[in-house]
Design an enzyme around this catalytic site. Structure first.
Site, mmCIF file in Angstrom:
data_model
loop_
_atom_site.group_PDB
_atom_site.id
_atom_site.type_symbol
_atom_site.label_atom_id
_atom_site.label_comp_id
_atom_site.label_asym_id
_atom_site.label_seq_id
_atom_site.Cartn_x
_atom_site.Cartn_y
_atom_site.Cartn_z
ATOM 1 N N HIS A 178 9.447 -3.610 3.357
ATOM 2 C CA HIS A 178 8.966 -3.801 1.989
ATOM 3 C C HIS A 178 10.125 -4.114 1.039
ATOM 4 O O HIS A 178 10.027 -4.993 0.176
ATOM 5 C CB HIS A 178 8.252 -2.543 1.485
ATOM 6 N N GLN B 72 -10.278 -2.597 2.646
ATOM 7 C CA GLN B 72 -9.754 -3.206 3.869
ATOM 8 C C GLN B 72 -9.682 -2.237 5.039
ATOM 9 O O GLN B 72 -9.145 -2.570 6.096
ATOM 10 C CB GLN B 72 -8.384 -3.833 3.614
ATOM 11 N N GLY C 257 5.346 -10.151 4.136
ATOM 12 C CA GLY C 257 6.108 -10.117 5.375
ATOM 13 C C GLY C 257 5.426 -10.901 6.486
ATOM 14 O O GLY C 257 4.192 -10.875 6.622
ATOM 15 N N GLU C 258 6.214 -11.592 7.300
ATOM 16 C CA GLU C 258 5.661 -12.391 8.396
ATOM 17 C C GLU C 258 5.085 -11.546 9.518
ATOM 18 O O GLU C 258 4.375 -12.075 10.374
ATOM 19 C CB GLU C 258 6.732 -13.334 8.953
ATOM 20 N N MET D 134 0.832 -1.198 0.000
ATOM 21 C CA MET D 134 0.000 0.000 0.000
ATOM 22 C C MET D 134 0.873 1.257 0.000
ATOM 23 O O MET D 134 0.404 2.356 0.300
ATOM 24 C CB MET D 134 -0.952 0.006 1.200
#
Length: 294
Positions: A37, A61, A149-150, A30
């Site tokens: 990122h 969202q 990403g975790e 986003m």
């Protein structure tokens, strides 16, 4: 790096890369990019992919219109970071390009079970918006690999289930959480923190670490969570949730489950969210029980 704004332009560029024999790697974002990122771009490049990033602030969202309006839009700076990282193509559509018939008439992708609880309770409709926009982006980009990403552990679980259930030919690759030196998980929302709040923010990560350590030492789950909630408050953060779940299925766990017939090297994830000023922070730690915490 080339920037395109329409689906047609995007498909032309991706088709040319695929016809040249390249693997397509995709990083949806986003915008308001940070080191986390860029680590996804780095992973895609390391996998020798033709790397496509997207920047789209997805209104579906956001359950809070004020949150949507204040979300930072930093396209010129983001373009510079992506180009420096070696990204090949940036897709930056506007809302009308993504939702040409309006948001009210948009078909919604709902992923059951894993979208429930945790952030799903705190942000109603959030994961429906995420799964819908990601499914659209996957159909537009047609990537071989997609990188996430975790830090957003539940989001990754939702996307993996969606991909499996809908037979999408995409490999979802989770990349370890990027952190500041003091342990704070990097997030675009960290920019909402004041200088004082920024000093307090690593308290969430510290608290999750303490839960993980206590569990590995045999403490009951309920005791760990109760104590952790109190410490989080003492550190200046207001808990949203603190939970321990199965790392693979994201199913809730109880102390009884953790203390009876526990398989060797059983993987759990400690998840937390907390409010600090105008920011809502999330983080998680994966833990292997019956094995020492490093």
């Amino acid at each position: 790096m080339k920037t395109v704004h329409t689906i047609q332009q995007l498909r032309q560029q991706v088709l040319a890369a695929r016809q040249a024999g390249k693997t397509i790697g995709f990083v949806p974002t986003m915008g308001n990019l940070h080191t986390g990122h860029i680590s996804l771009i780095d992973r895609a490049k390391a996998d020798q992919c033709f790397t496509v990033a997207s920047i789209f602030v997805n209104p579906l969202q956001f359950d809070d219109k004020n949150d949507l309006s204040r979300y930072p839009r930093t396209l010129p700076q983001d373009q510079q970071q992506l180009e420096a990282a070696g990204c090949d193509l940036l897709f930056a559509p506007d809302v009308d390009e993504m939702y040409p018939n309006g948001q009210d008439e948009q078909s919604i992708v709902h992923v059951p079970v894993v979208s429930e609880g945790l952030c799903g309770d705190s942000r109603p409709g959030h994961f429906d918006g995420v799964s819908t926009v990601v499914s659209k982006l996957f159909n537009q980009v047609l990537p071989d690999n997609a990188y996430f990403g975790e830090k957003d552990f539940q989001q990754v679980a939702v996307i993996r289930k969606m991909v499996a259930d809908l037979c999408m030919p995409v490999t979802v690759i989770a990349v370890p959480t990027a952190r500041a030196e003091d342990g704070l998980a990097l997030s675009s929302r960290n920019g909402y923190l004041s200088a004082e709040e920024r000093q307090q923010a690593p308290g969430l990560h510290q608290t999750l670490q303490e839960i993980a350590t206590a569990l590995s030492q045999g403490s009951t789950l309920e005791h760990c969570i109760q104590q952790a909630g109190e410490r989080l408050g003492q550190r200046g953060l207001r808990p949203d949730y603190l939970e321990v779940r199965h790392a693979d299925s994201l199913q809730p766990l109880t102390s009884e489950q953790l203390q009876t017939d526990l398989p060797t090297n059983f993987s759990v994830v400690v998840l937390g969210a907390a409010f600090l000023g105008s920011a809502r922070l999330i983080d998680n730690i994966q833990v292997t029980l019956n094995q020492a915490i490093e």
